[in-house]
Motif scaffolding. Structure first.
Motif, short mmCIF file in Angstrom:
data_model
loop_
_atom_site.label_atom_id
_atom_site.label_comp_id
_atom_site.label_asym_id
_atom_site.label_seq_id
_atom_site.Cartn_x
_atom_site.Cartn_y
_atom_site.Cartn_z
N GLY A 108 0.81 -1.22 0.00
CA GLY A 108 0.00 0.00 0.00
C GLY A 108 0.84 1.26 0.00
O GLY A 108 0.52 2.24 -0.68
N SER A 109 1.94 1.25 0.75
CA SER A 109 2.83 2.41 0.79
C SER A 109 3.45 2.65 -0.58
O SER A 109 3.59 3.80 -1.03
N LEU A 110 3.83 1.57 -1.26
CA LEU A 110 4.43 1.72 -2.59
C LEU A 110 3.41 2.20 -3.61
O LEU A 110 3.74 2.94 -4.53
N SER A 111 2.15 1.78 -3.45
CA SER A 111 1.11 2.25 -4.36
C SER A 111 0.86 3.74 -4.17
O SER A 111 0.45 4.44 -5.11
N ALA A 112 1.11 4.24 -2.95
CA ALA A 112 0.86 5.65 -2.65
C ALA A 112 2.01 6.57 -3.03
O ALA A 112 1.83 7.79 -3.13
N VAL A 113 3.20 6.01 -3.27
CA VAL A 113 4.36 6.86 -3.54
C VAL A 113 4.18 7.67 -4.82
O VAL A 113 4.79 8.74 -4.98
N GLY A 114 3.34 7.18 -5.73
CA GLY A 114 3.11 7.92 -6.97
C GLY A 114 2.58 9.32 -6.74
O GLY A 114 2.82 10.23 -7.54
N VAL A 115 1.84 9.51 -5.64
CA VAL A 115 1.34 10.85 -5.31
C VAL A 115 2.49 11.84 -5.21
O VAL A 115 2.46 12.94 -5.78
N VAL A 116 3.55 11.44 -4.49
CA VAL A 116 4.69 12.33 -4.29
C VAL A 116 5.51 12.46 -5.57
O VAL A 116 5.83 13.57 -6.00
N GLN A 237 -4.53 -3.53 1.29
CA GLN A 237 -3.58 -2.71 0.54
C GLN A 237 -4.23 -1.42 0.07
O GLN A 237 -3.62 -0.34 0.12
N GLY A 238 -5.49 -1.51 -0.38
CA GLY A 238 -6.20 -0.31 -0.82
C GLY A 238 -6.41 0.68 0.31
O GLY A 238 -6.26 1.90 0.12
N VAL A 239 -6.74 0.18 1.49
CA VAL A 239 -6.91 1.05 2.65
C VAL A 239 -5.60 1.75 2.97
O VAL A 239 -5.55 2.97 3.20
N ALA A 240 -4.49 0.99 3.01
CA ALA A 240 -3.19 1.58 3.30
C ALA A 240 -2.81 2.63 2.25
O ALA A 240 -2.30 3.70 2.58
N GLN A 241 -3.09 2.32 0.99
CA GLN A 241 -2.76 3.27 -0.09
C GLN A 241 -3.53 4.58 0.08
O GLN A 241 -2.95 5.67 -0.06
N ILE A 242 -4.80 4.48 0.40
CA ILE A 242 -5.62 5.69 0.56
C ILE A 242 -5.12 6.54 1.72
O ILE A 242 -4.97 7.76 1.60
N VAL A 243 -4.86 5.90 2.85
CA VAL A 243 -4.43 6.64 4.04
C VAL A 243 -3.06 7.28 3.82
O VAL A 243 -2.87 8.47 4.11
N VAL A 244 -2.09 6.53 3.28
CA VAL A 244 -0.75 7.08 3.05
C VAL A 244 -0.80 8.19 2.00
O VAL A 244 -0.12 9.22 2.14
N SER A 245 -1.60 8.03 0.96
CA SER A 245 -1.72 9.07 -0.07
C SER A 245 -2.25 10.37 0.53
O SER A 245 -1.72 11.46 0.25
N GLN A 246 -3.28 10.26 1.36
CA GLN A 246 -3.84 11.46 1.97
C GLN A 246 -2.84 12.11 2.92
O GLN A 246 -2.71 13.34 2.96
N VAL A 278 9.23 6.69 3.00
CA VAL A 278 10.33 5.91 3.58
C VAL A 278 9.91 5.32 4.92
O VAL A 278 10.15 4.13 5.21
N GLY A 279 9.26 6.14 5.76
CA GLY A 279 8.82 5.66 7.06
C GLY A 279 7.79 4.54 6.95
O GLY A 279 7.86 3.54 7.68
N CYS A 280 6.84 4.69 6.03
CA CYS A 280 5.81 3.66 5.85
C CYS A 280 6.41 2.37 5.30
O CYS A 280 6.04 1.26 5.72
N CYS A 281 7.35 2.49 4.35
CA CYS A 281 8.02 1.29 3.81
C CYS A 281 8.86 0.62 4.90
O CYS A 281 8.94 -0.61 4.96
N ALA A 282 9.49 1.43 5.76
CA ALA A 282 10.28 0.86 6.86
C ALA A 282 9.37 0.10 7.82
O ALA A 282 9.73 -0.96 8.33
N LEU A 283 8.17 0.64 8.07
CA LEU A 283 7.21 -0.05 8.93
C LEU A 283 6.84 -1.40 8.31
O LEU A 283 6.76 -2.42 9.01
N GLY A 284 6.60 -1.40 7.00
CA GLY A 284 6.30 -2.66 6.32
C GLY A 284 7.43 -3.67 6.45
O GLY A 284 7.19 -4.86 6.63
N THR A 285 8.67 -3.17 6.38
CA THR A 285 9.83 -4.06 6.54
C THR A 285 9.86 -4.68 7.94
O THR A 285 10.10 -5.88 8.10
N LEU A 286 9.61 -3.87 8.95
CA LEU A 286 9.63 -4.36 10.33
C LEU A 286 8.51 -5.35 10.60
O LEU A 286 8.68 -6.32 11.35
N LEU A 287 7.35 -5.14 9.98
CA LEU A 287 6.22 -6.03 10.20
C LEU A 287 6.48 -7.44 9.67
O LEU A 287 5.84 -8.40 10.11
#
Length: 306
Positions: A108-116, A237-246, A278-287
């Motif tokens: 989800g974090s990677l799907s949201a990176v396109g916003v930035v 994944q869709g929920v994570a993408q929406i939240v991270v994008s916003q 980066v922070g969201c992807c790092a969280l995914g790595t730790l999980l």
């Protein structure tokens, strides 16, 4: 998109074997869908308006409270309906819920990176107002095409490695590479070579993550649960993408200006948006550390579908 979808359809029809696994036609969990959709919508709207309302305002608190009530009600409903969106019997198992959590956050974090990235590349360069690169859509497509190729190569390679490598290692490695790539990008994102350099590293990780996620679902569920499992992961994944994008829009807007109704962003805003990713992807790595050892793909129970 129409052409690529048509080509994909032909490729699936020609090369993907038919699965013998069949499930009876199910019913849509409308109550659960409304509660989940309503709760996430209220939360995302609150995050988007928080900087205007004030983070300690009554409006923000009311929307967040309403979102939490809806999400709690969603959990309670899922325990009672005959065909829930998130089947409790499946998602209560540790291998399943840990894979769903880590995969949803990472992908989800990677799907949201396109916003930035797309805002950075396409927004114009206006001194003191906007510090985007100002590329055209065509120039953007040409410069970033090697990144797309890297994602495809990494995905195919991951599919091969999945038969002999622990999927947790592949997911963790892929997610870590995205942290490295976008971490470099927080400082180096001002020219085409820098964008490509950031993208090749992050693209390698992205291809690995996107390819290994559905494989991990297959490894932790039964053949009859594969559709439900992949559906639940897609929803998460869709929920994570929406939240991270916003959140990315909110973070970038802290360093920018609105002119004639359009939000522009300064370089600090883009930098902070990348740090959020980066922070969201790092969280995914730790999980990934929460996921227990499971069967490899060549050991998974897939029946005749193999």
């Amino acid at each position: 998109m129409a052409v690529s979808t048509a080509v994909s359809f032909v490729l699936v029809a020609a090369f993907v074997p038919e699965s013998p696994v069949r499930e009876a036609g199910g019913r849509m969990d409308w109550v659960g869908g409304v509660l989940l959709g309503g709760g996430i919508t209220a939360l995302v709207y609150a995050v988007g308006q928080g900087s205007h309302w004030g983070w300690d305002s009554a409006e923000f608190a009311a929307y967040v409270a309403g979102a939490l009530i809806a999400l709690i009600a969603f959990v309670l409903v899922e325990r009672r309906v005959a065909e829930p969106l998130f089947p409790p019997a499946m998602t209560r198992r540790r291998p399943v819920w840990t894979v769903l959590l880590a995969a949803s956050v990472a992908a989800g974090s990677l799907s949201a990176v396109g916003v930035v990235i797309q805002m950075l590349i396409l927004m114009p360069k206006i001194p003191g107002v906007s510090e985007g690169l100002g590329w055209s859509g065509t120039h953007n497509a040409i410069v970033t095409s090697p990144i797309s190729a890297m994602i495809i190569v990494a995905a195919v390679g991951t599919g091969v490695l999945a038969r002999r490598t622990d999927a947790r290692i592949l997911l963790g490695t892929g997610s870590a590479l995205t942290v490295l790539g976008y971490g470099i990008g927080t400082q180096l994102h001002h020219s085409a070579p820098q964008i490509v350099g950031m993208g090749l590293i992050a693209g390698l990780g992205t291809g690995m993550v996107m390819a290994i996620v559905p494989i991990m679902i297959i490894e932790v569920v039964t053949p009859e649960e594969q559709a439900l499992g992949n559906g639940a992961q897609t929803l998460g994944q869709g929920v994570a993408q929406i939240v991270v994008s916003q959140l990315a829009f909110v973070v970038m807007a802290q360093h920018g200006a609105i002119m004639h109704g359009t939000q522009f962003y300064l370089d600090t805003g883009f930098t902070n948006g990348l740090w959020l990713v980066v922070g969201c992807c790092a969280l995914g790595t730790l999980l990934v550390l929460l996921i227990p050892r499971s069967k490899r793909l060549d050991e998974a129970e897939v029946g005749q579908a193999a």
